[in-house]
Design an enzyme around this catalytic site. Structure first.
Site, PDB file in Angstrom:
ATOM      1  N   LYS A 213      77.230  83.724  60.920  1.00 13.44           N
ATOM      2  CA  LYS A 213      77.213  83.494  59.473  1.00 13.44           C
ATOM      3  C   LYS A 213      78.513  82.966  59.207  1.00 13.44           C
ATOM      4  O   LYS A 213      79.470  82.686  59.862  1.00 13.44           O
ATOM      5  CB  LYS A 213      77.275  85.024  59.312  1.00 13.44           C
ATOM      6  CG  LYS A 213      78.267  85.996  59.483  1.00 13.44           C
ATOM      7  CD  LYS A 213      77.833  87.375  59.184  1.00 13.44           C
ATOM      8  CE  LYS A 213      79.241  88.190  59.790  1.00 13.44           C
ATOM      9  NZ  LYS A 213      78.832  89.887  59.828  1.00 13.44           N
TER      10      LYS A 213
ATOM     11  N   TYR B 245     107.976  76.427  45.717  1.00 18.89           N
ATOM     12  CA  TYR B 245     107.925  77.360  44.380  1.00 18.89           C
ATOM     13  C   TYR B 245     108.898  78.578  44.578  1.00 18.89           C
ATOM     14  O   TYR B 245     108.772  79.420  45.421  1.00 18.89           O
ATOM     15  CB  TYR B 245     106.611  77.522  44.123  1.00 18.89           C
ATOM     16  CG  TYR B 245     105.801  76.621  43.928  1.00 18.89           C
ATOM     17  CD1 TYR B 245     106.215  75.355  42.757  1.00 18.89           C
ATOM     18  CD2 TYR B 245     104.374  76.358  44.322  1.00 18.89           C
ATOM     19  CE1 TYR B 245     105.252  74.436  42.373  1.00 18.89           C
ATOM     20  CE2 TYR B 245     103.618  75.207  44.190  1.00 18.89           C
ATOM     21  CZ  TYR B 245     103.951  74.210  43.070  1.00 18.89           C
ATOM     22  OH  TYR B 245     103.203  73.304  42.880  1.00 18.89           O
TER      23      TYR B 245
END
Ligand SMILES: *Cc1c(COP(=O)(O)O)cnc(C)c1O
Length: 386
Positions: free
Chosen positions: A35, A268
């Site tokens: 999956k 940042y």
């Protein structure tokens, strides 16, 4: 290769991991769970490698993933799919010879309708919720649904090939719920088999139970994370303790290297400030590529580990959308274009997906599965003759 980063996936590792899992569960067949694009490793290449390693079943949560396996030419092994909502393309699944899980009365009805339309019986795996509290029929709902199951079986619309369940605490083998769920599962088996159903496969074990709970192997084990070489029980042992090899290496080329003075803010909000004159390296992978923003680093707490020229450095400052910065240290000789590794086998002392999971407060599953769609997957085979 123009993209400055890639996830290199060693298919020989996937094959070897499945062989190892099969050796841990000698009385059971192995379903390779593929999956989520093979836990981020690439659906079709890893599915093929799992089969080459001895998996006789493949498991996919979403029906589209199961259909993609067949469309991709994987026709031999059995495929089970288990997560869908009303109106799912069950007819397509049956036409593609896919086994389907049943977790609710509506699912049984829709599956029977699809089987009649397809003119062939559906192969159903009844899923029982033995205590996880997620998908599956409660034991009571299973008992109530059984007469309808038997009617559809007599009609020839539905073959009941499997009964299955999933554990809540498989990664803590001593947790009392493990034994309790096993008992509820055994009861459900008695209910279904007592009604005259001969099951082809009874299955309960994920990776953790495959490696730690032989009593739960039944006829089929469903490992996912271990197929990709990561430990489902890191507190009990690393991959090497279970005969596994991590298949994915996430690497990049430095996109910039530059000297900066001390007390220079980095990324940042300047959560990292250079302690002195130093050299910064720019790694072109960020949270859009699955690098967890929780693995940002400060002076006090280094971020996610990056292997650069034989040393392991922490991400300096905030993880950005496309990039992270590492402080290469004063006098560093690296240049733009040099290769760095975020995680890999760990065999050379380098960082692993588990290391990233620990820095980010998550599990290795999330680290590999979230590697972004724009990062190229490069499949290699370390055993292939070159
Ligand atoms: C994902 C999944 C697995 C595989 O689990 P791992 O912990 O990765 O081995 C097995 N069964 C079900 C139902 C799953 O959803």
């Amino acid at each position: 290769m123009s993209y400055p980063a890639r996830a290199v996936v060693d298919l020989a590792a996937v094959r070897a991991n499945v062989r190892s899992l099969a050796a841990h569960a000698p009385t059971a067949q192995v379903m390779g769970v593929v999956k989520a694009d093979g836990y981020g490793h690439g659906l079709l290449p890893t599915a093929s490698a799992a089969i080459a390693g001895g998996a006789t079943w493949l498991g996919a949560a979403q029906m589209d993933e199961a259909l993609a396996l067949r469309r991709g030419g994987i026709v031999g092994p059995r495929v089970l799919t288990w997560l869908y909502a009303p109106g799912a393309p069950l007819r397509d699944a049956l036409d593609a010879d896919i086994d389907v899980s049943v977790s609710a009365p509506w699912a049984l009805r829709e599956l029977a309708d699809a089987a009649r339309a397809a003119g062939r019986p559906a192969r159903a795996h009844l899923k029982v919720d033995t205590g996880l509290g997620r998908n599956g029929l409660t034991p009571d709902d299973l008992a109530s649904l059984l007469p309808e199951v038997l009617r559809l079986r007599a009609e020839g619309a539905v073959e009941v090939v499997g009964l299955w369940s999933h554990l809540a605490f498989a990664d803590e083998p001593e947790h009392p719920t493990v034994k309790l769920q096993a008992e509820v599962f055994a009861d459900a088996l008695r209910t279904v088999e007592g009604a005259g159903v001969t099951l082809e496969v009874r299955h309960l074990a994920n990776s953790a139970a495959t490696l730690t709970a032989p009593g739960m192997h039944y006829d089929l084990v469903r490992p996912g994370i271990a197929v990709y070489g990561l430990s489902p029980v890191p507190q009990l042992g690393g991959p090497e303790d279970f005969g596994l090899v991590p298949a994915m290496t996430l690497e990049a080329e430095l996109a910039n290297v530059k000297s900066v003075p001390g007390r220079h803010g980095v990324s940042y909000a300047h959560h990292y400030v250079t302690p002195g004159d130093t050299v910064l390296g720019l790694v072109p992978l960020g949270y859009a590529d699955g690098i967890p923003r929780h693995a940002s680093g400060t002076q006090e707490r280094p971020g996610g580990p990056v292997r650069v020229g034989g040393r392991t450095l922490g991400v300096a400052g905030r993880v950005c959308m496309d990039q992270v910065v590492v402080d290469l240290g004063p006098g560093a000789t690296e240049r733009a274009g040099d290769r760095v590794e975020l995680f890999g086998t760990g065999h050379d002392g380098g960082p692993t997906a588990q290391d990233w999971a620990e820095v980010a407060g998550t599990i290795s599953y999330e680290i590999v599965t979230r590697v972004g769609a724009r990062v190229p997957r490069v499949h290699v085979d370390s055993e292939a003759a070159s």
